[in-house]
Design an enzyme around this catalytic site. Sequence first.
Site, short mmCIF file in Angstrom:
data_model
loop_
_atom_site.label_atom_id
_atom_site.label_comp_id
_atom_site.label_asym_id
_atom_site.label_seq_id
_atom_site.Cartn_x
_atom_site.Cartn_y
_atom_site.Cartn_z
CD1 TRP A 126 28.09 -2.73 -0.11
CD2 TRP A 126 26.39 -4.17 -0.34
NE1 TRP A 126 28.55 -3.97 0.23
CE2 TRP A 126 27.53 -4.87 0.09
CE3 TRP A 126 25.21 -4.87 -0.54
CZ2 TRP A 126 27.52 -6.24 0.32
CZ3 TRP A 126 25.19 -6.23 -0.31
CH2 TRP A 126 26.35 -6.91 0.11
CG ASP A 129 20.55 -3.74 2.60
OD1 ASP A 129 20.59 -4.45 3.63
OD2 ASP A 129 21.48 -3.71 1.77
CE LYS A 147 27.94 -5.92 7.71
NZ LYS A 147 29.04 -5.79 6.82
C1 LMR Z 1 30.94 -3.93 3.17
O1 LMR Z 1 30.24 -3.16 2.51
O2 LMR Z 1 32.15 -3.77 3.33
C2 LMR Z 1 30.29 -5.11 3.86
O3 LMR Z 1 28.92 -5.05 3.70
C3 LMR Z 1 30.88 -6.40 3.47
C4 LMR Z 1 30.62 -6.80 2.06
O4 LMR Z 1 30.13 -7.92 1.85
O5 LMR Z 1 30.88 -6.03 1.12
#
Ligand code: LMR
Length: 395
Positions: free
Chosen positions: A130, A211, A246
């Site tokens: 992420w 996470d 979520k």
């Molecule tokens: C995402 O990856 O779209 C979500 O976790 C929201 C975010 O904060 O990026």
Amino acid sequence: MLRSLQQLPADPILGLSAACRADPNPGKVDLTVGIYMDEAGVCPVFEAIQMAQRALVEEEVTKAYLPAAGDESFNTGLQRLVLGEGSAALLEGRVSSIQTPGGCGALRIGAEIVHAAAPDARVWVSDPTWPVHIPLLGSVGLEFRTYNYYDPATHGVNFDAMVEDLKNAVAGDVVLLHGCCHNPCGADLTLPQWGVIAEMAERQGFTPFVDFAYQGLGDGLEEDAAGLRLLVSRLPEVIVAASCSKNFGLYRERVGAAIFVCSDAANARAILSQSQAAARRVYSMPPAQGALLAGRVLSDDRLGAIWRTELSAMCQRINGLRSDLRRALEAQCGGDFAFIEREKGMFSFLGLSAEQAQRLRHEHSVYMLDSSRINVAGVNARNIGYIAESVAKVL
Ligand code: LMR
């Protein structure tokens, strides 16, 4: 002074969602940010949360600060949800947690604790991960290393390469793992693979930092926690960043927890004091609303049962959408999209180039990240045909 600062590019996720909102095309499709949307394209409030909210409005008599560690029934309820009712670590009293502003707050507090304990720690992150992991953990001063994870050729985890890379993680390092529903690729470790990571952590002495933002949205609440619980059953120390965005639909309320499984109860108390001090210097006190709602749901059997049923329906719908999308893409584009059905949670890569993802946006108003990450939960019966046709046109 302020004039010295330049405008930054838009956030790679939120910026695209804003671009989609601004797109006047009535047929536009938003597959950008990871939020669950129902068949009507709405991100719903859980019925269990609405019930808790009505009760809270009736009963709430103060808006005074929460305790520094947050709401107690939220913290104990979430520990049990994440680690399991019969968790030995919980029974031994060697777990502490602090309520945080979302999973991001939990990642940040986890990073603060890691940095305080081992300022030279290297954080091993999956390739890809992420995008927000890097600024969130990096702002504390931690360094990063990357481990191989997703293989675009097979649309799966390249576990051998992951293991090879993680052989270089040493005591004092942290390995960041996605507990389930990997963001961005949707490809998860199998339970035997979690076992291998546990063995490596045992042997090499690194600390897993999990996470855990999508519990309940892959295969189910218990199933999604199996890998993390395996680590906890085998290792003296595990850090978890849990999010209720979520699985309780509490996105904007910002609620999560940093959970620390420690080697003994005295250390758990020490880490709690360190977490409280870290929170105090970063944001002072946690927001109340989301934790009070989730805490009620977690401590009330009736609300809890309603919430579990709703969450399970969401999970089944996402898995159904995965099958539908696979069929629609194979019908329109040919090729093999079976990986979409194998992957878990909200996200999958479609396997398009950045240029193809951009053409989808500009020519068809279908919005996904440049990496071709889609939010599967943004698909519905009305837009699925259009998505598949549009993808076929850019392929
Ligand atoms: C995402 O990856 O779209 C979500 O976790 C929201 C975010 O904060 O990026």
